[in-house]
Motif scaffolding. Structure first.
Motif, PDB file in Angstrom:
ATOM      1  N   ASP A  17     -11.692  13.882   6.411  1.00 58.28           N
ATOM      2  CA  ASP A  17     -12.268  13.620   5.093  1.00 58.28           C
ATOM      3  C   ASP A  17     -12.664  12.149   4.996  1.00 58.28           C
ATOM      4  N   PRO A  18     -13.954  11.840   4.994  1.00 55.49           N
ATOM      5  CA  PRO A  18     -14.379  10.439   4.910  1.00 55.49           C
ATOM      6  C   PRO A  18     -13.869   9.725   3.666  1.00 55.49           C
ATOM      7  N   ALA A  19     -13.688  10.452   2.562  1.00 49.86           N
ATOM      8  CA  ALA A  19     -13.187   9.812   1.341  1.00 49.86           C
ATOM      9  C   ALA A  19     -11.768   9.301   1.537  1.00 49.86           C
ATOM     10  N   VAL A  20     -10.956  10.064   2.258  1.00 45.89           N
ATOM     11  CA  VAL A  20      -9.586   9.625   2.535  1.00 45.89           C
ATOM     12  C   VAL A  20      -9.598   8.464   3.525  1.00 45.89           C
ATOM     13  N   ALA A  21     -10.427   8.569   4.544  1.00 46.38           N
ATOM     14  CA  ALA A  21     -10.517   7.483   5.526  1.00 46.38           C
ATOM     15  C   ALA A  21     -10.962   6.177   4.884  1.00 46.38           C
ATOM     16  N   ALA A  22     -11.789   6.273   3.849  1.00 38.89           N
ATOM     17  CA  ALA A  22     -12.239   5.061   3.165  1.00 38.89           C
ATOM     18  C   ALA A  22     -11.096   4.392   2.412  1.00 38.89           C
ATOM     19  N   VAL A  23     -10.197   5.195   1.853  1.00 43.50           N
ATOM     20  CA  VAL A  23      -9.055   4.651   1.116  1.00 43.50           C
ATOM     21  C   VAL A  23      -7.990   4.143   2.076  1.00 43.50           C
ATOM     22  N   TYR A  24      -7.795   4.881   3.179  1.00 43.45           N
ATOM     23  CA  TYR A  24      -6.749   4.545   4.152  1.00 43.45           C
ATOM     24  C   TYR A  24      -7.360   4.469   5.557  1.00 43.45           C
ATOM     25  N   PRO A  25      -8.127   3.414   5.850  1.00 42.39           N
ATOM     26  CA  PRO A  25      -8.787   3.336   7.152  1.00 42.39           C
ATOM     27  C   PRO A  25      -7.809   3.296   8.328  1.00 42.39           C
ATOM     28  N   GLY A  26      -6.615   2.803   8.094  1.00 40.42           N
ATOM     29  CA  GLY A  26      -5.586   2.811   9.131  1.00 40.42           C
ATOM     30  C   GLY A  26      -4.625   3.965   9.005  1.00 40.42           C
ATOM     31  N   GLY A  27      -4.973   4.945   8.175  1.00 40.25           N
ATOM     32  CA  GLY A  27      -4.105   6.081   7.925  1.00 40.25           C
ATOM     33  C   GLY A  27      -3.087   5.777   6.833  1.00 40.25           C
ATOM     34  N   ILE A  28      -2.611   6.830   6.186  1.00 46.14           N
ATOM     35  CA  ILE A  28      -1.565   6.655   5.179  1.00 46.14           C
ATOM     36  C   ILE A  28      -0.341   6.005   5.825  1.00 46.14           C
ATOM     37  N   HIS A  29      -0.020   6.413   7.039  1.00 48.09           N
ATOM     38  CA  HIS A  29       1.123   5.825   7.735  1.00 48.09           C
ATOM     39  C   HIS A  29       0.927   4.334   7.954  1.00 48.09           C
ATOM     40  N   GLY A  30      -0.326   3.953   8.243  1.00 47.56           N
ATOM     41  CA  GLY A  30      -0.597   2.539   8.460  1.00 47.56           C
ATOM     42  C   GLY A  30      -0.410   1.711   7.210  1.00 47.56           C
ATOM     43  N   ILE A  32       1.576   2.384   4.637  1.00 41.86           N
ATOM     44  CA  ILE A  32       3.006   2.297   4.310  1.00 41.86           C
ATOM     45  C   ILE A  32       3.714   1.364   5.283  1.00 41.86           C
ATOM     46  N   ALA A  33       3.401   1.498   6.564  1.00 44.67           N
ATOM     47  CA  ALA A  33       4.024   0.626   7.561  1.00 44.67           C
ATOM     48  C   ALA A  33       3.664  -0.834   7.319  1.00 44.67           C
ATOM     49  N   GLU A  34       2.434  -1.084   6.892  1.00 49.93           N
ATOM     50  CA  GLU A  34       2.013  -2.454   6.589  1.00 49.93           C
ATOM     51  C   GLU A  34       2.889  -3.051   5.495  1.00 49.93           C
ATOM     52  N   ALA A  35       3.145  -2.273   4.456  1.00 50.37           N
ATOM     53  CA  ALA A  35       3.977  -2.768   3.354  1.00 50.37           C
ATOM     54  C   ALA A  35       5.401  -3.047   3.812  1.00 50.37           C
ATOM     55  N   PHE A 194      10.033  11.049  -3.365  1.00 47.28           N
ATOM     56  CA  PHE A 194       9.211  10.275  -4.308  1.00 47.28           C
ATOM     57  C   PHE A 194       7.848  10.933  -4.422  1.00 47.28           C
ATOM     58  N   ARG A 195       7.455  11.306  -5.642  1.00 46.43           N
ATOM     59  CA  ARG A 195       6.311  12.177  -5.874  1.00 46.43           C
ATOM     60  C   ARG A 195       4.927  11.570  -5.629  1.00 46.43           C
ATOM     61  N   PRO A 196       4.602  10.342  -6.096  1.00 38.70           N
ATOM     62  CA  PRO A 196       3.220   9.867  -6.006  1.00 38.70           C
ATOM     63  C   PRO A 196       2.689   9.806  -4.576  1.00 38.70           C
ATOM     64  N   GLY A 197       1.337   9.961  -4.445  1.00 37.40           N
ATOM     65  CA  GLY A 197       0.739   9.735  -3.136  1.00 37.40           C
ATOM     66  C   GLY A 197      -0.327  10.707  -2.703  1.00 37.40           C
ATOM     67  N   HIS A 198      -1.137  11.234  -3.642  1.00 41.10           N
ATOM     68  CA  HIS A 198      -2.241  12.104  -3.228  1.00 41.10           C
ATOM     69  C   HIS A 198      -3.214  11.313  -2.363  1.00 41.10           C
ATOM     70  N   GLU A 199      -3.699  11.952  -1.322  1.00 41.60           N
ATOM     71  CA  GLU A 199      -4.410  11.249  -0.259  1.00 41.60           C
ATOM     72  C   GLU A 199      -5.724  10.612  -0.687  1.00 41.60           C
ATOM     73  N   THR A 200      -6.368  11.095  -1.752  1.00 36.86           N
ATOM     74  CA  THR A 200      -7.669  10.558  -2.132  1.00 36.86           C
ATOM     75  C   THR A 200      -7.578   9.360  -3.070  1.00 36.86           C
ATOM     76  N   PRO A 202      -5.666   5.479  -4.081  1.00 34.11           N
ATOM     77  CA  PRO A 202      -5.054   4.331  -3.382  1.00 34.11           C
ATOM     78  C   PRO A 202      -3.613   4.065  -3.818  1.00 34.11           C
ATOM     79  N   THR A 203      -2.853   5.117  -3.996  1.00 32.22           N
ATOM     80  CA  THR A 203      -1.495   5.003  -4.524  1.00 32.22           C
ATOM     81  C   THR A 203      -0.619   4.106  -3.667  1.00 32.22           C
ATOM     82  N   TYR A 204      -0.742   4.217  -2.341  1.00 28.95           N
ATOM     83  CA  TYR A 204       0.153   3.456  -1.469  1.00 28.95           C
ATOM     84  C   TYR A 204      -0.267   2.002  -1.294  1.00 28.95           C
ATOM     85  N   HIS A 205      -1.325   1.603  -1.990  1.00 23.71           N
ATOM     86  CA  HIS A 205      -1.683   0.191  -2.075  1.00 23.71           C
ATOM     87  C   HIS A 205      -1.130  -0.445  -3.353  1.00 23.71           C
ATOM     88  N   GLN A 206      -0.619   0.352  -4.268  1.00 25.61           N
ATOM     89  CA  GLN A 206      -0.168  -0.168  -5.561  1.00 25.61           C
ATOM     90  C   GLN A 206       1.193  -0.847  -5.421  1.00 25.61           C
TER      91      GLN A 206
END
Length: 240
Positions: A17-30, A32-35, A194-200, A202-206
């Motif tokens: 999904d390009p929309a997800v890749a745009a929000v998380y170019p390094g992946g959701i795991h990336g 979270i790991a960055e934080a 922990f509930r928040p985090g739909h892939e589309t 930018p929840t994991y940037h908050q």
């Protein structure tokens, strides 16, 4: 000693999904790991579904203090042997932080022993997360509530066992409420959902979401008690 964190993500939405890749170019795991990697008391690695052993072979799991889990599309592709190993490590003392749609992941469902089903709606509505246990360490550094401008709705009934502690309750603009931060103990291991985090979105940037995940990792990290090795025989009885 630093907390050894493994961030696991199926990494499927980001590839398809390009929309997800745009929000998380390094992946959701990336994201979270960055934080987490910015924290001086943590070391992080990532693992994904398509790696050998899903990135969770014995050397990785034995070197993990806290496993953070995000999954959605491919719960059924997680192999039985990996589910068994994750469950055993939690019972032995490894912490587990399960995020968003990970409520239907095979390790979480195994450890809960229930269907883990809930009500849901994808409408991009506002979520207000209320801190209901302000003295809990997972709530450290948070305001009384914080808002996510757009999220997928999860609503009660959430079919889980009664949590040991419910740290957060969410309210959604559509009127639904949800137990969005739940603590459990299984064996020697601590589990936080922990509930928040739909892939589309930018929840994991908050900032507040990252604070919760950092706090949850610290809370779930193994304590100093004796290691539980399940299934080991006792030594022979000493002669008196």
């Amino acid at each position: 000693m630093k907390i050894r964190v493994t961030v696991w993500n199926e990494n499927r939405h980001e590839k398809s999904d390009p929309a997800v890749a745009a929000v998380y170019p390094g992946g959701i795991h990336g994201a979270i790991a960055e934080a987490l990697s910015a924290e001086p008391d943590m070391t992080t690695r990532t693992a994904t579904l398509d790696e050998p052993s899903h990135g969770l072979g014995d050397p990785v799991l034995s070197d993990t203090d806290v496993l953070v889990w995000w999954g959605h599309l491919a719960h059924g592709e997680v192999k039985d042997e990996i589910v068994d190993k994750v469950q055993r490590r939690v019972l032995e003392g490894m912490g587990l932080v399960v995020l968003h749609s990970g409520h239907m992941s095979r390790p979480f469902m195994r450890l809960m022993g229930t269907s883990c089903l809930l009500r849901w709606r994808e409408a991009g509505e506002k979520e207000r997360v209320w801190v209901v246990e302000p003295g809990h360490p997972i709530a450290d550094g948070l305001p009384p509530h914080f808002e996510l401008p757009h999220e997928e709705m999860y609503g009660e009934r959430f079919d889980i066992p009664a949590p040991d502690v419910t740290v957060f309750i969410s309210w959604f603009a559509g009127g639904n409420v949800f137990r969005s931060g739940c603590c459990f103990t299984r064996g020697k291991g601590k589990i936080f959902y922990f509930r928040p985090g739909h892939e589309t979105f930018p929840t994991y940037h908050q900032k507040e979401v990252r604070t919760v995940i950092r706090n949850a990792v610290r809370w779930a990290a193994p304590g100093a008690g004796p290691m539980m090795k399940l299934g080991d025989p006792e030594p022979p009885l000493e002669k008196i």
